[in-house]
Scaffold this motif. Structure first.
Motif, short mmCIF file in Angstrom:
data_model
loop_
_atom_site.label_atom_id
_atom_site.label_comp_id
_atom_site.label_asym_id
_atom_site.label_seq_id
_atom_site.Cartn_x
_atom_site.Cartn_y
_atom_site.Cartn_z
N PHE A 101 0.83 -1.20 0.00
CA PHE A 101 0.00 0.00 0.00
C PHE A 101 0.86 1.26 0.00
N ASP A 102 0.45 2.23 -0.79
CA ASP A 102 1.14 3.52 -0.87
C ASP A 102 0.08 4.60 -0.97
N PRO A 103 -0.14 5.41 0.09
CA PRO A 103 -1.19 6.44 0.06
C PRO A 103 -0.97 7.50 -1.01
N ASN A 104 0.27 7.60 -1.52
CA ASN A 104 0.55 8.58 -2.56
C ASN A 104 0.17 8.08 -3.95
N ASN A 105 -0.13 6.80 -4.08
CA ASN A 105 -0.52 6.21 -5.36
C ASN A 105 -2.04 5.97 -5.35
N VAL A 106 -2.79 6.93 -5.85
CA VAL A 106 -4.26 6.83 -5.77
C VAL A 106 -4.81 5.71 -6.64
N ASP A 107 -4.05 5.23 -7.61
CA ASP A 107 -4.52 4.13 -8.46
C ASP A 107 -4.68 2.83 -7.68
N LYS A 108 -4.15 2.79 -6.47
CA LYS A 108 -4.28 1.61 -5.64
C LYS A 108 -5.60 1.58 -4.86
N TYR A 109 -6.22 2.78 -4.67
CA TYR A 109 -7.39 2.80 -3.79
C TYR A 109 -8.53 3.72 -4.25
N VAL A 110 -8.36 4.43 -5.38
CA VAL A 110 -9.41 5.30 -5.91
C VAL A 110 -9.85 4.78 -7.28
N ILE A 111 -11.16 4.64 -7.46
CA ILE A 111 -11.70 4.20 -8.75
C ILE A 111 -11.82 5.41 -9.66
N GLY A 112 -11.06 5.43 -10.74
CA GLY A 112 -11.12 6.55 -11.69
C GLY A 112 -11.78 6.14 -12.99
N ASP A 113 -11.69 7.02 -13.98
CA ASP A 113 -12.29 6.74 -15.29
C ASP A 113 -11.63 5.53 -15.97
N ASP A 114 -10.34 5.35 -15.73
CA ASP A 114 -9.63 4.24 -16.36
C ASP A 114 -9.51 3.07 -15.40
N TYR A 115 -10.63 2.68 -14.82
CA TYR A 115 -10.61 1.57 -13.88
C TYR A 115 -10.36 0.24 -14.60
N LEU A 116 -10.00 -0.75 -13.83
CA LEU A 116 -9.80 -2.10 -14.36
C LEU A 116 -11.17 -2.78 -14.46
N PRO A 117 -11.61 -3.18 -15.66
CA PRO A 117 -12.94 -3.78 -15.79
C PRO A 117 -12.95 -5.25 -15.40
N THR A 118 -14.12 -5.75 -15.13
CA THR A 118 -14.30 -7.13 -14.67
C THR A 118 -13.65 -8.13 -15.61
N TRP A 119 -13.77 -7.93 -16.91
CA TRP A 119 -13.28 -8.92 -17.88
C TRP A 119 -11.75 -8.99 -17.93
N ASN A 120 -11.08 -8.07 -17.24
CA ASN A 120 -9.61 -8.13 -17.18
C ASN A 120 -9.08 -8.57 -15.82
N VAL A 121 -9.99 -8.98 -14.94
CA VAL A 121 -9.59 -9.52 -13.64
C VAL A 121 -9.49 -11.03 -13.79
N PRO A 122 -8.30 -11.61 -13.64
CA PRO A 122 -8.08 -13.03 -13.97
C PRO A 122 -9.09 -13.99 -13.35
N SER A 123 -9.35 -13.88 -12.06
CA SER A 123 -10.24 -14.84 -11.41
C SER A 123 -11.70 -14.69 -11.82
#
Length: 502
Positions: free
Chosen positions: A254-276
């Motif tokens: 975890f890195d609080p300075n990296n918002v891509d780890k905890y904030v959902i933005g416009d370029d989120y990771l979609p369901t079809w690209n989550v391996p499981s």
């Protein structure tokens, strides 16, 4: 050599004769059609009832009209909205060109901006607007977060609740916090020294630091929710699927300075690209909801706990905010002209506890960024249109009883036959035939039509029931207002009669 009977002169003469015959036939056919047209036109003038003779749809009735209120309405973000209106045969017209519209689709809150163009307090019975006056009591991020409601992480409005926040932060020194405003931009975990306690219109909220992860990614859940009535309250959710959006980077380390780890933005990771999830969503064609549920089962986690909390959270928030909306709507002649489709966004912690983050009044329904979401958005809209009556095109007033009659809406007939309801003073009599006034009949008729037109929508309030527990059960309804109690009892009575209503 003997001349053949099908010589060239003969063929030419034959073709000329055939053309002449066809011209004569065509002349008499046109003459007959003109004569019939004149007879019909005369009949319309002399005998108005003749106008009911079937004609092509576009000539027989005016197509329903919808107007749009949105910035850059042709930019593409309302494309699927337009497509569904087109499916149902609507014509799009500017507000200025035809005030006799059937539906106003407003992407922004319309009741102040359009007050000089539309008298919202005196709409015609058939006109619908896709927002409720006062819906901001639910969708305003500051108001919602600081409502002290179950399922909402503790939040403090700035600058008025600065001292209250400092006391809370001192009590829980290891907690993280984020500062938010209504525009939802620039969210980032900050230390107490980085927070702006003088930022008017903002709030500081506790951060859920133990999120449930799938393949190491944090995610949020979007539930498309439809409010069809206020006072009495009726709320549904689109049950065909739930929107899952994942952070583009894994949560740990975890890195609080990296918002891509905890904030959902416009370029989120979609369901079809989550391996499981891909093996369920892509390979098996399952919904996002079923894909996540299937994955959690492999981890011995019961997703039902999540779904039940989602529904309860929506119910709790709508009930809590209904009195505020109801009070504002006293200025409006009718409450049946309005409906709302919002998206409630949630996060889940690793103990499967659900927390609501925000409510989007006009949620994104554009698949321009992720074309795979097109079907979800179209199905949400298709179900919405049916549920709120945008597909009702009855042209005759006397057709109403064909659709819903008193026998459809009566409940508890046995009970009502055994009690004295001459004065209608008893609460037990309110749903008995002699005591159903025009207002109650209208509300029950609307509820009945919603139920039969709900398609893939699930009722959230009044809540669903377990029929086997109902017959001899009683519920404490004191927390509901009088109209909500009546609506609750009506659905309960219909459930006792028929499990399909439960």
């Amino acid at each position: 050599m003997r001349a053949r009977w099908f010589s060239l002169p003969f063929i030419v003469s034959f073709l000329i004769l055939m053309c002449f015959i066809l011209l004569v036939i065509n002349f008499f056919e046109l003459s007959w059609m003109q004569m019939e047209h004149n007879k019909f036109h005369h009949a319309q003038q002399t005998y108005p009832a003749a106008a009911s003779i079937p004609r092509p749809l576009n000539d027989m009735m005016k197509k329903p009209i919808y107007s749009v209120f949105a910035r850059h309405s042709e930019a593409g973000h309302l494309r699927h909205v337009y497509d569904v209106f087109d499916v149902y045969g609507y014509t799009k017209k500017p507000l200025e060109s035809d005030p006799d519209w059937n539906v106003l689709w407003a992407h922004e809150y319309p009741f102040k901006t359009l007050a000089d163009k539309i008298v919202f307090s005196n709409l015609k019975p058939y006109q619908k607007v896709n927002h409720f006056p006062g819906i901001g009591f639910i969708s305003n991020k500051v108001d919602l977060a600081t409502s002290d409601i179950k399922y909402i992480p503790p939040a403090f409005q700035m600058p008025s609740q600065k001292s209250k926040f400092l006391s809370y932060a001192k009590k829980y020194p290891n907690k993280f916090f984020v500062q938010k405003q209504n525009n939802h931009r620039g969210i980032k975990i900050k230390s107490s020294t980085e927070l702006d306690f003088n930022s008017t219109g903002s709030f500081i909220q506790e951060y859920i630091d133990n999120p449930l992860l799938i393949d190491g990614y944090k995610f949020d859940i979007g539930v498309y929710t439809i409010i069809t009535s206020i006072d009495p309250l009726r709320v549904y959710m689109y049950n065909g699927d739930i929107l899952f959006r994942f952070c583009p980077e894994k949560y740990h380390p975890f890195d609080p300075n990296n918002v891509d780890k905890y904030v959902i933005g416009d370029d989120y990771l979609p369901t079809w690209n989550v391996p499981s999830l891909k093996k369920y969503y892509v390979d098996q064609g399952a919904s996002m909801k079923v894909s996540v549920e299937s994955h959690l089962k492999t981890l011995n986690k019961d997703a039902t706990k999540i779904w039940n909390q989602l529904e309860d959270a929506i119910r709790v928030i709508c009930l809590e905010k209904e009195p505020l909306i109801k009070n504002l709507m006293k200025n409006y002649k009718s409450k049946t002209n309005f409906f709302e489709m919002a998206r409630f966004d949630f996060v889940v912690d690793d103990n499967l506890n659900v927390f609501i983050m925000e409510v989007n009044m006009s949620p994104n329904l554009s698949s321009a960024h992720y074309p795979q979401n097109r079907l979800l958005y179209e199905q949400v809209l298709f179900n919405l249109f049916a549920l709120v009556g945008l597909t009702h095109f009855e042209r005759k007033k006397d057709s109403n009883k064909m659709i819903v009659s008193m026998k459809n809406i009566v409940a508890y007939p046995k009970h009502c036959s055994e009690i004295d309801c001459n004065t209608c003073q008893s609460e037990d009599c309110k749903l008995c035939l002699p005591c159903i006034d025009s207002e109650i009949e209208r509300q029950l008729t609307n509820a009945y039509r919603e139920h039969i037109d709900r398609h893939d929508c699930k009722r959230i309030f009044p809540p669903t029931f377990e029929r086997r527990l109902l017959v001899n059960s009683s519920n404490d309804l004191s927390r509901y207002n009088q109209k909500n109690q009546l609506m609750y009892k009506w659905f309960k009575g219909k459930c006792i009669e028929d499990v399909e209503w439960c």
